[in-house]
Design an enzyme around this catalytic site. Structure first.
Site, PDB file in Angstrom:
ATOM      1  N   CYS A  43      34.866  30.285  42.174  1.00  0.00           N
ATOM      2  CA  CYS A  43      33.962  30.863  41.184  1.00  0.00           C
ATOM      3  C   CYS A  43      34.737  31.710  40.182  1.00  0.00           C
ATOM      4  CB  CYS A  43      32.895  31.717  41.871  1.00  0.00           C
ATOM      5  SG  CYS A  43      31.745  32.488  40.731  1.00  0.00           S
ATOM      6  N   CYS A  95      32.801  34.811  39.074  1.00  0.00           N
ATOM      7  CA  CYS A  95      32.800  35.914  40.037  1.00  0.00           C
ATOM      8  C   CYS A  95      34.164  36.605  40.122  1.00  0.00           C
ATOM      9  CB  CYS A  95      32.440  35.402  41.433  1.00  0.00           C
ATOM     10  SG  CYS A  95      31.064  34.268  41.513  1.00  0.00           S
ATOM     11  N   ASP A  96      35.228  35.815  40.204  1.00  0.00           N
ATOM     12  CA  ASP A  96      36.536  36.351  40.569  1.00  0.00           C
ATOM     13  C   ASP A  96      37.559  36.391  39.445  1.00  0.00           C
ATOM     14  OD1 ASP A  96      35.548  36.581  43.150  1.00  0.00           O
ATOM     15  OD2 ASP A  96      36.235  34.583  43.737  1.00  0.00           O
TER      16      ASP A  96
END
Length: 305
Positions: free
Chosen positions: A130, A133-134
């Site tokens: 992701c 997300c990261d």
């Protein structure tokens, strides 16, 4: 006994819940997590009503609308689905067992893994599925994005704004929308494109340090020094709990007709877990509304006979 149980909390499941609530159905949502795949998406430019919105922002709007209705939600992972002799259904989860007159399978998909040495070991320690997300965790670092579709190009575009260097590694070339290919070419910080490479191994000590790839035409091995790897090679349907009960296509997607019906009366499926030809948020939401309305029709008929 619920009238309807919806399995999944993404666009299809949440839309189905709203339509079920508006029909005054006694419904339950069972979902492992909130939001589904859009939670991994930063830029959405093709959802009607929004010229631009992030995935988490859009799903927050979905969630707000669901919670305006008296719909029960349980954050549990479904592990089994069975048909009872009286044509009702039993759903088993890691939190209990539930009964329903009708079921909508809307459990979506999950990231496909590379299945190479080092991947499992370094998941969460440099290997990510992701970018949304990261991506910020790799500011100023060198990263690799693996894949050639829309999600891979989107990930490369996103992380190029924070990483020092980005490799984009594709197995067979790009299978992405033209608009993403244009955006890739227009980046202020160019991405290093490596075409026709197979990922062989991920190495490191405490975290990811190296990525080993192989040139397909020559079998020549290349070692890249990277601190982060984003795997974007497609998705797998979350359909295991339907094994042996429903028909799957070659991608293990649940087979439905144009009205979201499966081969079992009272059991419907919607969104990316199905064999629908296109995987889009707006299509999943449309599927969810359709499934709830068709389930309502089914229950009206069933309760009359």
């Amino acid at each position: 006994m619920y009238e309807l149980i919806i399995i999944g909390g993404g666009p299809a499941g949440m839309t189905a819940a709203v339509y079920a609530a508006r029909k005054r159905m006694k419904a339950l949502i069972l979902t492992k997590e909130f939001g589904g795949q859009p939670m991994w998406t930063m830029d959405i430019e093709n959802y009607m009503g929004y010229q631009f919105v992030t995935g988490p922002e859009l799903m927050e709007k979905f969630d707000e609308q669901v919670r305006k209705f008296p719909i029960e939600i349980k954050y549990e992972e479904v592990t089994g689905l069975a048909v009872n002799p009286d044509r009702t259904f039993t759903i088993t989860s890691d939190g209990g067992e539930y009964q329903a007159q009708a079921v909508i399978v809307a459990s979506g998909k999950r990231p496909r893994r590379l299945e190479v040495p080092g991947e499992a070991e370094f998941t969460g320690r440099g290997v990510s599925y992701c970018a949304t997300c990261d991506g910020p965790l790799f500011a100023g670092k060198t990263v690799a994005v693996i894949g050639g579709g829309n999600s891979a190009l989107q990930a490369a575009i996103e992380v190029s704004g924070v990483a020092e260097k980005v490799y984009l590694i594709s197995l067979e070339g790009y299978k992405a929308d033209p608009i993403l290919l244009e955006k890739l070419k227009e980046l202020d910080q160019p991405v290093t494109e490596l075409m026709s490479y197979t990922t062989k191994e991920i190495k490191g000590s405490q975290a990811v340090e190296k990525l080993i790839i192989v040139k397909n035409e020559t079998n020549k091995e290349i070692e890249l020094e990277v601190q982060g790897i984003f795997v974007e090679i497609g998705l797998m349907p979350n359909s295991e709990y339907c094994e042996g009960l429903l028909d799957f296509n070659e991608y293990r997607e649940v087979v439905t007709d144009c009205r979201t019906r499966t081969k079992i009366p009272g059991l419907f499926a919607a969104g990316d877990v199905t064999n629908g030809p296109d995987k889009q948020i707006v299509i999943a939401a449309g599927d969810g509304s359709k499934a709830a309305l068709v389930a309502y029709e089914y229950l009206l008929h069933k309760l009359r006979v």
